[in-house]
Design an enzyme around this catalytic site. Structure first.
Site, PDB file in Angstrom:
ATOM      1  N   ALA A  66      16.080 -12.718 -75.989  1.00  0.00           N
ATOM      2  CA  ALA A  66      16.392 -12.527 -77.444  1.00  0.00           C
ATOM      3  C   ALA A  66      17.894 -12.376 -77.408  1.00  0.00           C
ATOM      4  O   ALA A  66      18.569 -12.380 -76.464  1.00  0.00           O
ATOM      5  CB  ALA A  66      15.827 -11.254 -77.855  1.00  0.00           C
ATOM      6  N   GLY A 112      11.982 -12.323 -74.295  1.00  0.00           N
ATOM      7  CA  GLY A 112      11.134 -12.821 -75.364  1.00  0.00           C
ATOM      8  C   GLY A 112      10.962 -14.198 -75.326  1.00  0.00           C
ATOM      9  O   GLY A 112       9.917 -14.992 -75.915  1.00  0.00           O
ATOM     10  N   GLU A 115       7.504 -14.216 -73.463  1.00  0.00           N
ATOM     11  CA  GLU A 115       6.486 -13.745 -74.522  1.00  0.00           C
ATOM     12  C   GLU A 115       6.356 -14.885 -75.271  1.00  0.00           C
ATOM     13  O   GLU A 115       5.011 -14.906 -75.735  1.00  0.00           O
ATOM     14  CB  GLU A 115       7.189 -12.415 -75.142  1.00  0.00           C
ATOM     15  CG  GLU A 115       7.191 -10.951 -74.409  1.00  0.00           C
ATOM     16  CD  GLU A 115       7.840 -10.046 -75.269  1.00  0.00           C
ATOM     17  OE1 GLU A 115       7.310  -8.912 -75.287  1.00  0.00           O
ATOM     18  OE2 GLU A 115       9.108 -10.296 -75.482  1.00  0.00           O
ATOM     19  N   GLU A 135      13.460  -6.072 -69.780  1.00  0.00           N
ATOM     20  CA  GLU A 135      13.574  -5.302 -71.009  1.00  0.00           C
ATOM     21  C   GLU A 135      14.275  -3.796 -70.439  1.00  0.00           C
ATOM     22  O   GLU A 135      15.147  -3.208 -71.008  1.00  0.00           O
ATOM     23  CB  GLU A 135      12.921  -5.263 -72.130  1.00  0.00           C
ATOM     24  CG  GLU A 135      12.656  -6.397 -72.809  1.00  0.00           C
ATOM     25  CD  GLU A 135      11.923  -7.632 -72.364  1.00  0.00           C
ATOM     26  OE1 GLU A 135      11.410  -8.274 -73.202  1.00  0.00           O
ATOM     27  OE2 GLU A 135      11.402  -7.404 -71.202  1.00  0.00           O
TER      28      GLU A 135
END
Length: 260
Positions: A66, A112, A115, A135
């Site tokens: 991200a 992300g 994900e 993360e």
């Protein structure tokens, strides 16, 4: 439709969506997530699209994570809203599309990015792929479904280790874990993925959508996957695809599914 951060094109029944921010290693920001939602929605509603492939531009990254600069100063409520909106707009949305979605993971798929790949119905990796959820090294946890989808795919123990160590795994380990279905060379990744998409397109799109719904139901809280399967199985008998498929079988010919 014109996008700033992604590319979308359809050819021979396959819509390929490419995240196109190579200078940022295709990192996901709010605008890219919104554009991806629009592209997936358009492809899913396009009767000529039978399979969707999601990939990243360049050779280095599928999605390297991200865009941290967008949320580094967020409050508790803003952080919760970021995760909630992102899951609804993209990650859960992709997972529950009726059109099959294949992630062609080229290079880094981190945070992300992994994900997003896990939201696809299955994944194919290039030989240089690296995957992880880093993360906790930022004082965060995965917020776009990573703590739920990774254990479903690789098992609780392996997911715990990957998340707690913030470590990356390579394509071979991802294949061993069951995180990806196949490995292809960087040059052949898209053509290999298109080959599998071609096999999917021989079959009934109505039945495939029912299968996706039934499989997903088994992983939803409060849902009974067996009950969903029974319901979807019964509904298939009322479709034109069922009539064509069974008739073609009896006549010993190739089915030409109308998709209804």
């Amino acid at each position: 439709m014109t996008f700033q951060n992604i590319l979308s094109s359809r050819d021979n029944g396959i819509t390929t969506i490419t995240i196109n921010r190579p200078s940022k290693l295709n990192a996901l920001n709010k605008e890219t997530i919104k554009e991806l939602h629009k592209a997936f929605k358009t492809a899913d509603e396009d009767s000529k699209t039978k399979v969707i492939i999601i990939t990243g531009s360049g050779e280095k990254a599928f999605v390297a994570g991200a865009d941290i600069s967008e949320f580094s100063d967020f409050s508790v409520s803003e952080g919760g809203q970021l995760a909630s909106q992102g899951q609804a707009l993209l990650f859960d949305y992709v997972a529950n599309l009726s059109t099959p979605v294949i992630a062609a993971v080229n290079g880094f798929a981190l945070g992300g990015g992994l994900e997003l790949a896990m939201s696809a119905h299955f994944r194919i990796a290039s030989e240089n792929a690296k995957m992880g959820l880093p993360e906790v090294s930022l004082g965060l946890i995965p917020g776009y479904g990573g703590t739920q989808r990774l254990p479903q795919l690789v098992g609780k123990g392996r997911a715990m280790e990957m998340i707690m160590t913030a470590s990356m795994i390579d394509a071979n380990q991802a294949l061993q874990y069951g995180l990806v279905n196949h490995i292809a060379s960087q040059d052949e990744l898209i053509s290999f993925t298109e080959g599998i998409a071609g096999k999917i397109m021989r079959n009934s799109p109505v039945a495939i959508a029912a299968a996706i719904s039934s499989i997903n139901a088994g992983y939803e809280d409060g849902e009974n996957g067996f009950d969903t399967e029974i319901m979807e199985f019964g509904k298939c008998f009322g479709t034109a695809d069922f009539k064509e498929g069974t008739q073609a079988f009896l006549e010993k010919r190739k089915a030409n599914f109308p998709g209804k």
